[in-house]
Design a protein around this motif. Sequence first.
Motif, mmCIF file in Angstrom:
data_model
loop_
_atom_site.group_PDB
_atom_site.id
_atom_site.type_symbol
_atom_site.label_atom_id
_atom_site.label_comp_id
_atom_site.label_asym_id
_atom_site.label_seq_id
_atom_site.Cartn_x
_atom_site.Cartn_y
_atom_site.Cartn_z
ATOM 1 N N LEU A 204 0.847 -1.204 0.000
ATOM 2 C CA LEU A 204 0.000 0.000 0.000
ATOM 3 C C LEU A 204 0.880 1.250 0.000
ATOM 4 N N GLY A 205 1.961 1.211 0.782
ATOM 5 C CA GLY A 205 2.892 2.333 0.825
ATOM 6 C C GLY A 205 3.473 2.630 -0.550
ATOM 7 N N ALA A 206 3.895 1.593 -1.252
ATOM 8 C CA ALA A 206 4.478 1.776 -2.587
ATOM 9 C C ALA A 206 3.433 2.334 -3.554
ATOM 10 N N ARG A 207 2.210 1.847 -3.429
ATOM 11 C CA ARG A 207 1.133 2.327 -4.309
ATOM 12 C C ARG A 207 0.849 3.811 -4.052
ATOM 13 N N MET A 208 0.883 4.229 -2.798
ATOM 14 C CA MET A 208 0.640 5.639 -2.482
ATOM 15 C C MET A 208 1.784 6.512 -2.991
ATOM 16 N N LYS A 209 3.021 5.992 -2.899
ATOM 17 C CA LYS A 209 4.173 6.752 -3.402
ATOM 18 C C LYS A 209 4.032 7.005 -4.908
ATOM 19 N N PHE A 210 3.550 5.991 -5.613
ATOM 20 C CA PHE A 210 3.311 6.084 -7.061
ATOM 21 C C PHE A 210 2.167 7.074 -7.345
ATOM 22 N N LEU A 211 1.055 6.943 -6.636
ATOM 23 C CA LEU A 211 -0.124 7.773 -6.912
ATOM 24 C C LEU A 211 0.088 9.238 -6.531
#
Length: 374
Positions: A204-211
């Motif tokens: 989830l952290g990686a996805r938020m960094k991307f978004l």
Amino acid sequence: MSDRIPVCAPVFSGKERAYLLEAIDTGWISSAGPFIARFETALAGVCKVRHAEACANGTVALHLLLHALGVGPGHEVIVPSETFVATANAVRYTGATPVFCEVDERSWVIDPADALGRVTAKTRAIIGVDLFGVLADYDALRAGLATLKRDDVVLLEDAAEAIGSTSRGRPAGSLAHAGVFSFFGNKTVTTGEGGAITTDDVALGARMKFLKNHGMDPKRRYHHPEMGFNYRMTNLQAAVGCAQLEEIEALCARKRHGHARYRAHFADVAEIRFAEVPADQSAVPWLNAFVDEGLASEQARDAALARLSERGIEARPFFEPNHLFPYFGGKLGDLPRSERIAVRGVCLPSGAGLTDAEIDRAADAWLAVRKEVR
Ligand SMILES: *Cc1c(COP(=O)(O)O)cnc(C)c1O
């Protein structure tokens, strides 16, 4: 007036100025720069989680989190009505519907039974809010969701007002699937404007960094496989944040000290009720909030606040219950407990830099004005 007591002024007693100048002198002022990762690492350490994602402010952090979790149109998210409007607005930004619930009569945080009673087939998340620094009961919410066999409902923590608070040693921001912080100018730890999400869910952290970085492919510049946002924190904000986190122990200790002093001051006034903090918690109060049962109405409260202001003391009412805002479409009487608390709730000066004399002056002034408006 120079001797005005502000409701919640920031305290910069550490390296804020030095770090800020370092950012400027090195030219790293935007959302690239070494202070951002350093701030995220420090925050993850404070919250005892694996991942922290810094954002431009707390509101977009909430939106980013909900969006990353796939919350959207047709979904419902349960939130307490007695909170800052950002919690519910972030739900609305995704196209989902905030479903407002009651708070506990004594602690003023989300009432687990009431929240769980509002779960429907459309519910995707419950956001507990750690109002004024008191932690919501996430264990009860989690157990309730398990009983309902709803492991598809994500439990989230709006910890914007609770940095430093702990429940049986577990810090605010670590109590649900993900936690959200605000570092607005009046929060216990500030970066001016700022926010973050904390979580053990590294995917989830990686996805938020991307978004939060326009949904840009990290391996292919200017390629955007998905619509994202610009929700990044700047290196300037993070520079201040790094210095603030170095001082967090002292900031929280000052907050606790001031709060204890107000409580002692009002100990003999039965009508003044502070939040009852559950025994397993050590709360860091954000604002020195209490309900004064001696206030007959919202008009009496506002008259008392105006008189305080004339005496050079800035104070504020509780948040207006969000269901009452025209665009959320609720009505008076929908959530009587929240409405009752909000009408009689007052927050006196709460900055970590207040002296004992200032706290005593503010507390004495309240005892005077509450009598004047009767
Ligand atoms: C301060 C706050 C926020 C976020 O506010 P920002 O000003 O956007 O950083 C969110 N929820 C609560 C409960 C808050 O107090």
